[in-house]
Each structure stands twice: as C-alpha cells, then as structure tokens.
Design a protein around this motif. Structure first.
Motif, PDB file in Angstrom:
ATOM      1  N   UNK A 359       1.005  -1.061  -0.065  1.00  0.00           N
ATOM      2  CA  UNK A 359       0.016  -0.081   0.060  1.00  0.00           C
ATOM      3  C   UNK A 359       0.820   1.238   0.022  1.00  0.00           C
ATOM      4  N   UNK A 360       0.262   2.400  -0.284  1.00  0.00           N
ATOM      5  CA  UNK A 360       1.304   3.444  -0.444  1.00  0.00           C
ATOM      6  C   UNK A 360       2.198   3.769   0.969  1.00  0.00           C
ATOM      7  N   UNK A 361       1.793   3.344   2.116  1.00  0.00           N
ATOM      8  CA  UNK A 361       2.563   3.574   3.367  1.00  0.00           C
ATOM      9  C   UNK A 361       2.836   2.452   3.884  1.00  0.00           C
ATOM     10  N   UNK A 362       2.820   1.302   3.112  1.00  0.00           N
ATOM     11  CA  UNK A 362       3.228  -0.106   3.507  1.00  0.00           C
ATOM     12  C   UNK A 362       4.160  -0.545   2.721  1.00  0.00           C
ATOM     13  N   UNK A 363       5.480  -0.539   3.160  1.00  0.00           N
ATOM     14  CA  UNK A 363       6.754  -0.862   2.364  1.00  0.00           C
ATOM     15  C   UNK A 363       7.522  -2.118   3.155  1.00  0.00           C
ATOM     16  N   UNK A 364       8.152  -3.046   2.247  1.00  0.00           N
ATOM     17  CA  UNK A 364       9.121  -3.963   2.799  1.00  0.00           C
ATOM     18  C   UNK A 364      10.282  -4.394   1.722  1.00  0.00           C
ATOM     19  N   UNK A 365      10.969  -4.817   2.193  1.00  0.00           N
ATOM     20  CA  UNK A 365      12.260  -5.058   1.212  1.00  0.00           C
ATOM     21  C   UNK A 365      12.733  -6.408   1.499  1.00  0.00           C
ATOM     22  N   UNK A 366      13.514  -6.751   0.441  1.00  0.00           N
ATOM     23  CA  UNK A 366      14.473  -8.036   0.327  1.00  0.00           C
ATOM     24  C   UNK A 366      15.922  -7.492   0.003  1.00  0.00           C
ATOM     25  N   UNK A 367      16.704  -8.394   0.815  1.00  0.00           N
ATOM     26  CA  UNK A 367      18.304  -7.674   0.348  1.00  0.00           C
ATOM     27  C   UNK A 367      19.234  -8.873   0.491  1.00  0.00           C
ATOM     28  N   UNK A 368      20.186  -8.706  -0.441  1.00  0.00           N
ATOM     29  CA  UNK A 368      21.159  -9.756  -0.695  1.00  0.00           C
ATOM     30  C   UNK A 368      22.567  -9.183  -0.794  1.00  0.00           C
ATOM     31  N   UNK A 369      23.698 -10.117  -0.434  1.00  0.00           N
ATOM     32  CA  UNK A 369      24.923  -9.686  -0.520  1.00  0.00           C
ATOM     33  C   UNK A 369      25.545 -11.147  -1.291  1.00  0.00           C
ATOM     34  N   UNK A 370      26.145 -10.755  -2.481  1.00  0.00           N
ATOM     35  CA  UNK A 370      26.819 -11.926  -3.193  1.00  0.00           C
ATOM     36  C   UNK A 370      28.243 -11.795  -3.714  1.00  0.00           C
ATOM     37  N   UNK A 371      28.761 -12.900  -3.871  1.00  0.00           N
ATOM     38  CA  UNK A 371      30.178 -13.008  -4.060  1.00  0.00           C
ATOM     39  C   UNK A 371      30.502 -13.888  -4.909  1.00  0.00           C
ATOM     40  N   UNK A 372      31.497 -13.943  -6.176  1.00  0.00           N
ATOM     41  CA  UNK A 372      31.642 -15.164  -6.989  1.00  0.00           C
ATOM     42  C   UNK A 372      32.260 -16.142  -6.253  1.00  0.00           C
ATOM     43  N   UNK A 373      31.381 -17.524  -6.545  1.00  0.00           N
ATOM     44  CA  UNK A 373      31.735 -18.688  -6.008  1.00  0.00           C
ATOM     45  C   UNK A 373      31.463 -20.072  -7.012  1.00  0.00           C
ATOM     46  N   UNK A 374      32.341 -20.676  -7.166  1.00  0.00           N
ATOM     47  CA  UNK A 374      32.068 -21.661  -8.250  1.00  0.00           C
ATOM     48  C   UNK A 374      31.666 -21.032  -9.770  1.00  0.00           C
ATOM     49  N   UNK A 375      32.035 -19.888 -10.043  1.00  0.00           N
ATOM     50  CA  UNK A 375      31.937 -19.318 -11.288  1.00  0.00           C
ATOM     51  C   UNK A 375      30.331 -18.677 -11.526  1.00  0.00           C
ATOM     52  N   UNK A 376      29.845 -18.497 -10.150  1.00  0.00           N
ATOM     53  CA  UNK A 376      28.592 -17.653 -10.384  1.00  0.00           C
ATOM     54  C   UNK A 376      28.555 -16.681  -9.164  1.00  0.00           C
ATOM     55  N   UNK A 377      27.826 -15.755  -9.386  1.00  0.00           N
ATOM     56  CA  UNK A 377      27.320 -14.774  -8.131  1.00  0.00           C
ATOM     57  C   UNK A 377      26.505 -15.722  -7.163  1.00  0.00           C
ATOM     58  N   UNK A 378      27.036 -15.720  -5.883  1.00  0.00           N
ATOM     59  CA  UNK A 378      26.253 -16.522  -5.173  1.00  0.00           C
ATOM     60  C   UNK A 378      25.956 -15.948  -3.795  1.00  0.00           C
ATOM     61  N   UNK A 379      24.939 -16.055  -3.125  1.00  0.00           N
ATOM     62  CA  UNK A 379      24.493 -15.380  -2.065  1.00  0.00           C
ATOM     63  C   UNK A 379      25.584 -15.973  -0.824  1.00  0.00           C
ATOM     64  N   UNK A 380      25.843 -14.858  -0.158  1.00  0.00           N
ATOM     65  CA  UNK A 380      26.618 -14.942   1.084  1.00  0.00           C
ATOM     66  C   UNK A 380      25.625 -15.424   2.348  1.00  0.00           C
ATOM     67  N   UNK A 381      25.738 -16.614   2.816  1.00  0.00           N
ATOM     68  CA  UNK A 381      24.943 -16.907   3.778  1.00  0.00           C
ATOM     69  C   UNK A 381      25.291 -16.374   5.256  1.00  0.00           C
ATOM     70  N   UNK A 382      23.924 -16.132   5.717  1.00  0.00           N
ATOM     71  CA  UNK A 382      23.791 -15.612   6.929  1.00  0.00           C
ATOM     72  C   UNK A 382      23.620 -13.900   7.134  1.00  0.00           C
ATOM     73  N   UNK A 383      23.574 -13.486   5.528  1.00  0.00           N
ATOM     74  CA  UNK A 383      23.284 -12.112   5.146  1.00  0.00           C
ATOM     75  C   UNK A 383      22.022 -12.119   4.489  1.00  0.00           C
ATOM     76  N   UNK A 384      21.347 -10.863   4.154  1.00  0.00           N
ATOM     77  CA  UNK A 384      20.470 -10.878   3.274  1.00  0.00           C
ATOM     78  C   UNK A 384      19.254 -11.298   3.866  1.00  0.00           C
ATOM     79  N   UNK A 385      17.876 -11.415   2.878  1.00  0.00           N
ATOM     80  CA  UNK A 385      16.733 -11.790   3.551  1.00  0.00           C
ATOM     81  C   UNK A 385      15.687 -10.717   3.528  1.00  0.00           C
ATOM     82  N   UNK A 386      14.563 -10.769   4.174  1.00  0.00           N
ATOM     83  CA  UNK A 386      13.313  -9.953   4.076  1.00  0.00           C
ATOM     84  C   UNK A 386      13.119  -9.340   5.194  1.00  0.00           C
TER      85      UNK A 386
END
Lengths: 416, 90
Positions: A359-386
């Motif tokens: 709603x106009x005054x009802x916001x939320x977010x998702x965030x993530x931190x990524x690093x190259x691992x095994x040739x792809x950009x991979x989520x850093x565990x323990x970081x990020x989330x909603x």
C-alpha cells in the motif's frame, strides 16, 4: 587485491587499445536503462580517459520501479520519465539509434541508422524482451487489449486507464509468469496496488492473480499484507491450485487455465521473457534465452570482450532488479577499466536491495549480498533476507519512505 | 590508497579515482544526496561514525530496517574499508 589489480596480464602485442599509440580506449554501452546508463556514467568516473558511447534509441526512459503506483492512480507518469540530456555533460556520446548487429570478432556494433561503432570492449544492457507466443495467444497485438505493462511507458498508461474505466463490481485478472523474469516481486506489488485501487474506488470489484508458481519473492510479507488490507478483494491462485495460464484469447477476452476459463473486464498478462533481442544477435544468449557471464568481470561466457549486465544476465543469486543492474554496472565498469589497463580485476562484492509496496504507506524489502563462487554470483549465507514479518506499522511506513528515497537516488545516479 | 596513475608498456593510463573496496560501489544505489525522511547520505562522513554504524548493524546492536541484513555479508575489516572509502568521497 591492490597487488593483483595492478598485475600486468598481457604483452604489448595483445593490447589493441594501447597499441593505437595511446589513443583512448573505446567502450560502447548498448541500452540506456538502469544498467547501461549507470555503466556509462560509472565508467567515465573510474576511467575518464576512456571514450564512452551509449547506444539507446528512445529519447525518454520510463522507469519500471514505482510504475505500479502510476497504474493504481497514486503517482504521475512524469515522475517515471528520464532522459539522456546529462550524459553529454558527463562526457558520454549518445547515439539515438538501436543496435541492430554486433560482430564480436570485428568488435563492431551496427546501429539502425547504418553507422558502425568500433569498440575495445562492449557493455550490453539490453533488458528483457517478451517471448511473444510462448503463452499461446499472447502476441504483441494481444497486448493492446490485454496490457502487460511490464515495460514502463504507454503500456503503463493503458493499464492505468483500463483500470480506471473498470465497471463497478468488475473483475480484474492478472497472470504472473514462471521464473525467471524481470522484477520477481513486481507482480505481487502490482496486485497489491491494484487491490488498493479497487478497495478505494471500486469497492465491489475483485482481482484474481493467476500464478505459474507456487512460491514467490517476499511471499509471506505480501500474504500477510493482503490478509490485513485486502480481504475479499485479492485472490491469489498458485500453480498447484490451477493458477497457470495456458492460453489467452484477446479477441474473446478470455484467459484460460487447465481448470477454468475466465472472462474478466480487464486482463493484465505478464508474459514469459528473455534477454533483449540484441543479446541473441550478438551470440551472447544461451539456449535459455539469457546470458551466461563471468561473475567477476561480467564478460560473456560465449563471446569475448562483450560484458552483459542487468536483467539479461544470468547473475546467479542476484535477481533481475534495477538495484542489481545498477550495482552490476558499477562493478562491471571497474572491471572493464582494469581490463583496458591490463590489470586483473578484483573480486567484486555485490548487493541487491529491493523495496515493494503493499500500500502507499506499507513497504518492505528484500536484500542480498553476493560474491563469485564456483563461477557464479552466490548469496553470502547469513546475510540478506526480507523485512521482519512482525515489524510494526511504523517500520512499514518507514520502508515505504525509503523506497521513494531509493528511487530518487538511483535515478539520479543513473541519469544525472 | 595510491593515486590511480601508472606507467605501463609505454602508455600512461590515468584512472579516475581510488578503486572502491569490495561492496562499496553498491552503496550509492540508495545513499545519495540528503532528502527529507529519506535514506541518510554517507559520502564524506567521519570514518569512525560510518564504521560504528556498520559494525552496529552487523552485530545487531544498532536498530535497522535493512542495513543489518547487508552488513552481515561483510567482515569487520571489510566494513572498515568501506567506511574509510566512503569517508573520502565528495
């Protein structure tokens, strides 16, 4: 990192940019969205000697983030419009034409006015194109009566106007595609804001969101919000409940699933997508329709000297968002500057942040931190989330304000 | 960090500015000019303030809407480097 960044990785014969007797290296950026516009400006900042050319056929860019507010009558379209007037002041040459061909071997882009542009490195940020016909019946012509509004612009206004003209007690049907597609939480924000519009202006009307998935981004946050804000207005039909749309008929106005044929007053079909067409033409899209990349430099796995960023790229754990495109653009610009210097690019750390409004005054977010691992950009565990599920209304309101603040900042960084 | 200008294979290559440490370039997606009720600016703020905020977000001692989730993706040394770089930005 400083030592590896400075390491020399080639002899002078392998250095086309330097071999031209100190003439400036040339980088062409194709696509002037969040990725391409950010990359062009970032490159000028980190490597002022590099000649940067931006190829973009549209004089006006319509931003997708917040376009759901336009559809719901909460925001003026003017707030979504950006241009390229500030690019020249940043030392960027803008070619107002479409890239029609890319010759990776000759390192040459052909544009729609017939000109050719030679490059040392190319940054491709073509966004998405719709896979017309992948959903039977959903052609480009069908979008005139069943808008997608998944590229902002006239389609956004069409959906807004059709929603405003909805009869009292009318039915809106939305179709959300299977993964991957641009802006994973976008269909659910749109459903929320359309429900907000219906609740406010058409109290007996209803929205059914037909989904080709059983799970989606920020799902519990959205579902909690729907329960609190839009009971009886918004119904989500998951894949396993028969939500997958298998065919539409624009002339008849019908939307078909395996179990039911809907005849809504307004259908909003978000179609299956793939990388912008120029990616396939350049040979950098794979069989999936998207572009595999090196996670350090964003260089294509399929063609040398072509870097792919933004929605078109297969960026591992990173979603196809404006924030991700902007973050990738800055990391890619740094890597391109390093490669033109014959230095080894440092391993990047990437971030994504994505706000949604229920709603106009009802916001939320998702965030993530990524690093190259095994040739792809991979989520850093323990970081990020909603955002927390139990956050108080003040926090939701603050995240809604932060969303607006983010939009101002990121568009200023991308477009000046 | 050293100025980014050096001699290489007979060509002088001048870089624009000190390269940001890993992760730092992403921050400007949200943190720009000040705007009312908005996300606070970080450029040019004292390194101690920025480092204290980032470490507080990381260990949960500082209240956050979102930064707690991001700070956890970095070590204290990485956060210190990010704080130092942003403190030097115009």
């Amino acid at each position: 990192m400083k030592t590896t960044r400075r390491a020399v990785i080639g002899g002078v014969l392998a250095m086309p940019a330097v071999a031209r007797a100190q003439s400036a290296a040339r980088v062409v950026v194709v696509g002037g969205g969040f990725g391409g516009a950010s990359a062009a400006r970032a490159l000028r900042r980190v490597a002022p000697r590099v000649e940067v050319t931006l190829v973009e056929p549209n004089a006006t860019f319509f931003a997708c983030p917040f376009s759901n507010e336009v559809i719901a009558g909460l925001r003026d379209m003017a707030a979504q419009q950006f241009g390229y007037a500030h690019m020249a002041a940043a030392g960027i040459r803008v070619i107002p034409a479409a890239a029609t061909a890319i010759d990776a071997e000759a390192r040459r882009v052909t544009v729609s006015d017939g000109r050719t542009l030679d490059y040392d490195r190319l940054i491709l940020s073509p966004g998405v194109d719709f896979a017309w016909g992948a959903l039977p019946g959903y052609t480009e012509a069908a979008a005139a009566t069943m808008p997608h509004a998944w590229k902002a612009g006239p389609q956004t206004l069409l959906l807004r106007d059709r929603l405003a003209a909805l009869p009292e007690g009318g039915l809106v049907v939305m179709s959300a595609p299977a993964n991957p597609y641009r802006c994973p939480p976008g269909p659910y924000e749109r459903a929320s804001l359309i429900a907000h519009y219906l609740k406010t202006h058409k109290p007996r009307a209803k929205l059914i969101l037909l989904d080709s998935k059983d799970a989606f981004s920020k799902q519990r946050l959205f579902q909690n919000a729907w329960k609190a804000l839009y009971p009886g207005v918004l119904e989500w039909v998951s894949l396993s409940s028969g939500g997958k749309v298998i065919e539409v008929d624009a002339a008849a106005g019908t939307v078909k699933t395996d179990f039911e044929t809907y005849k809504p007053d307004l259908a909003n079909i978000i179609p299956p997508q793939r990388a912008g067409a120029i990616a396939a033409a350049a040979g950098v899209a794979d069989r999936t329709g998207w572009c595999p990349i090196d996670p350090v430099t964003f260089e294509s796995r399929l063609r040398p000297n072509i870097h792919v960023i933004g929605d078109a790229a297969i960026a591992g754990g990173m979603p196809k968002s404006a924030f991700a495109a902007n973050a990738q653009a800055k990391a890619c610009a740094q890597a391109v500057a390093d490669l033109l210097d014959h230095a080894i690019p440092a391993e990047p750390r990437l971030i994504n942040t994505c706000y949604s409004l229920a709603a106009p005054d009802y916001g939320f977010s998702v965030a993530g931190v990524y690093r190259p691992a095994n040739g792809v950009l991979t989520d850093i565990e323990g970081a990020g989330g909603t955002s927390a599920l139990d956050a108080p209304v003040e926090t939701r309101a603050q995240e809604a304000r932060y969303a607006e603040s983010w939009f101002k900042t990121i568009t200023a960084e991308a477009f000046g | 960090m050293a100025a980014r200008g050096f001699l290489l294979a007979g060509a002088v290559v001048l870089m624009g500015a000190a390269a940001p440490p890993p992760g730092a370039a992403s921050c400007s997606g949200c943190h720009g000019a000040a705007n009312p009720d908005g996300i606070p600016p970080i450029a040019g703020r004292p390194v101690a303030d920025l480092a204290a905020a980032l470490n507080g977000f990381r260990d949960g001692s500082r209240k956050a809407t979102l930064m707690d989730r991001l700070a956890k993706g970095f070590t204290p040394a990485e956060l210190q480097a990010i704080a130092a770089w942003w403190s030097e930005q115009p």
